[in-house]
Design a protein around this motif. Structure first.
Motif, short mmCIF file in Angstrom:
data_model
loop_
_atom_site.label_atom_id
_atom_site.label_comp_id
_atom_site.label_asym_id
_atom_site.label_seq_id
_atom_site.Cartn_x
_atom_site.Cartn_y
_atom_site.Cartn_z
N GLN A 74 0.87 -1.18 0.00
CA GLN A 74 0.00 0.00 0.00
C GLN A 74 0.90 1.24 0.00
N ARG A 75 0.99 1.90 -1.11
CA ARG A 75 1.88 3.05 -1.22
C ARG A 75 1.59 4.13 -0.18
N ASP A 76 0.31 4.30 0.14
CA ASP A 76 -0.05 5.34 1.11
C ASP A 76 0.21 4.92 2.56
N CYS A 77 0.69 3.70 2.76
CA CYS A 77 1.02 3.21 4.11
C CYS A 77 2.52 3.00 4.28
N ALA A 78 3.31 3.74 3.56
CA ALA A 78 4.76 3.60 3.67
C ALA A 78 5.24 3.94 5.08
N LEU A 79 6.22 3.21 5.56
CA LEU A 79 6.79 3.46 6.88
C LEU A 79 7.95 4.45 6.83
N TYR A 80 8.12 5.11 5.71
CA TYR A 80 9.18 6.12 5.54
C TYR A 80 8.54 7.49 5.71
N MET A 81 8.86 8.14 6.82
CA MET A 81 8.11 9.30 7.28
C MET A 81 8.27 10.55 6.43
N THR A 82 9.33 10.67 5.64
CA THR A 82 9.45 11.85 4.78
C THR A 82 8.88 11.58 3.39
N TYR A 83 8.55 10.35 3.10
CA TYR A 83 8.05 9.98 1.77
C TYR A 83 6.74 10.70 1.44
N PHE A 84 5.86 10.82 2.42
CA PHE A 84 4.55 11.40 2.16
C PHE A 84 4.66 12.85 1.68
N LEU A 148 8.21 13.01 12.53
CA LEU A 148 7.30 11.99 13.07
C LEU A 148 5.86 12.48 13.04
N GLU A 149 5.64 13.71 13.44
CA GLU A 149 4.28 14.28 13.46
C GLU A 149 3.68 14.28 12.06
N ASP A 150 4.43 14.78 11.10
CA ASP A 150 3.91 14.87 9.73
C ASP A 150 3.73 13.49 9.10
N GLY A 151 4.73 12.66 9.22
CA GLY A 151 4.67 11.34 8.59
C GLY A 151 3.60 10.44 9.19
N THR A 152 3.48 10.44 10.51
CA THR A 152 2.47 9.58 11.14
C THR A 152 1.06 10.11 10.91
N TYR A 153 0.92 11.41 10.69
CA TYR A 153 -0.40 11.97 10.37
C TYR A 153 -0.93 11.34 9.08
N HIS A 154 -0.09 11.35 8.05
CA HIS A 154 -0.49 10.77 6.76
C HIS A 154 -0.67 9.25 6.86
N LEU A 155 0.22 8.61 7.58
CA LEU A 155 0.13 7.16 7.75
C LEU A 155 -1.15 6.79 8.49
N LEU A 156 -1.49 7.52 9.53
CA LEU A 156 -2.69 7.24 10.31
C LEU A 156 -3.95 7.35 9.45
N LYS A 161 -8.26 4.46 6.58
CA LYS A 161 -8.95 4.19 5.31
C LYS A 161 -8.96 2.70 4.98
N HIS A 162 -7.85 2.03 5.28
CA HIS A 162 -7.73 0.59 4.99
C HIS A 162 -8.24 -0.28 6.14
N GLU A 163 -8.76 0.36 7.19
CA GLU A 163 -9.28 -0.35 8.37
C GLU A 163 -8.25 -1.33 8.94
N SER A 164 -7.02 -0.88 9.05
CA SER A 164 -5.92 -1.71 9.53
C SER A 164 -5.84 -1.68 11.06
N PRO A 165 -5.53 -2.82 11.67
CA PRO A 165 -5.31 -2.82 13.12
C PRO A 165 -4.12 -1.95 13.52
N TYR A 166 -3.21 -1.71 12.57
CA TYR A 166 -2.04 -0.86 12.86
C TYR A 166 -2.44 0.59 13.10
N PHE A 167 -3.67 0.95 12.71
CA PHE A 167 -4.18 2.29 13.00
C PHE A 167 -4.05 2.59 14.49
N HIS A 168 -4.45 1.65 15.33
CA HIS A 168 -4.45 1.87 16.78
C HIS A 168 -3.02 2.00 17.31
N LEU A 169 -2.09 1.27 16.74
CA LEU A 169 -0.70 1.35 17.16
C LEU A 169 -0.13 2.73 16.83
#
Length: 188
Positions: A74-84, A148-156, A161-169
């Motif tokens: 999922q491109r929109d779920c990248a764990l690279y915080m500056t990518y977004f 971290l603030e910016d990257g995790t905002y987009h990741l969250l 949107k994908h209803e992932s359990p990782y949302f809560h983490l």
């Protein structure tokens, strides 16, 4: 401004976030890790327990498949915080270089082939590095927390949107960071 003492108090939580955001292994789901990292008053307590409860419904194979489907495909779920924000722009390279230098200043050696904006690595840095008594830490951490603030905002948003359990983490991670931010005093 970041409250370094409070951030330091949550070091074990960042270790937990780092483990849970890496490719899942069986030992990562031992309940002792959760219990050691989060007490009832912790700002992420309800979020990480919601994550934990959801993950208990899956086998390790299913968790690993879910992880790969979420973070690798999922491109929109990248764990690279500056990518977004920057994708592959020149500015991203400059930020990555600054992060790498900061990690090295505090004794963290970069894993070969890993980028410094990888969320589990950023959490690992907050967990493992000794920065509390460094007078330059507040200034150095300004960039780190902004990323971290910016990257995790987009990741969250994407995880929701994908209803992932990782949302809560990730929500728990954001709440932990939020609790460490000192509010600027407003003048009357």
């Amino acid at each position: 401004m970041i409250d370094l003492s409070r951030l330091h108090n949550y070091k074990s939580s960042f270790g937990y976030f780092a483990l849970q955001l890496m490719y899942p292994e069986k030992l990562d789901y031992h309940p002792a890790f959760l219990e050691e990292a989060f007490e009832a008053g912790h700002p992420a307590y309800t979020h990480v327990h919601a994550y934990w409860s959801l993950m208990q419904n899956f086998s390790l194979d299913e968790i690993q498949e879910n992880y790969a489907a979420t973070f690798d495909f999922q491109r929109d779920c990248a764990l690279y915080m500056t990518y977004f924000k920057f994708e592959d722009a020149k500015e991203r390279g400059q930020i990555l270089a600054k992060l790498k230098i900061m990690y090295e200043m505090y004794g963290l050696e970069m894993p070969e082939g890993e980028l410094p904006d990888y969320l589990p690595l950023m959490c690992e840095f907050l967990y493992a590095a000794e920065w509390l008594n460094d007078p330059a830490a507040a200034e150095n951490f300004r960039m780190l927390t902004a990323i971290l603030e910016d990257g995790t905002y987009h990741l969250l948003k994407a995880l929701d949107k994908h209803e992932s359990p990782y949302f809560h983490l990730v929500k728990g991670l954001r709440e932990t960071l939020k609790a460490c931010i000192e509010q600027e005093a407003t003048s009357q």
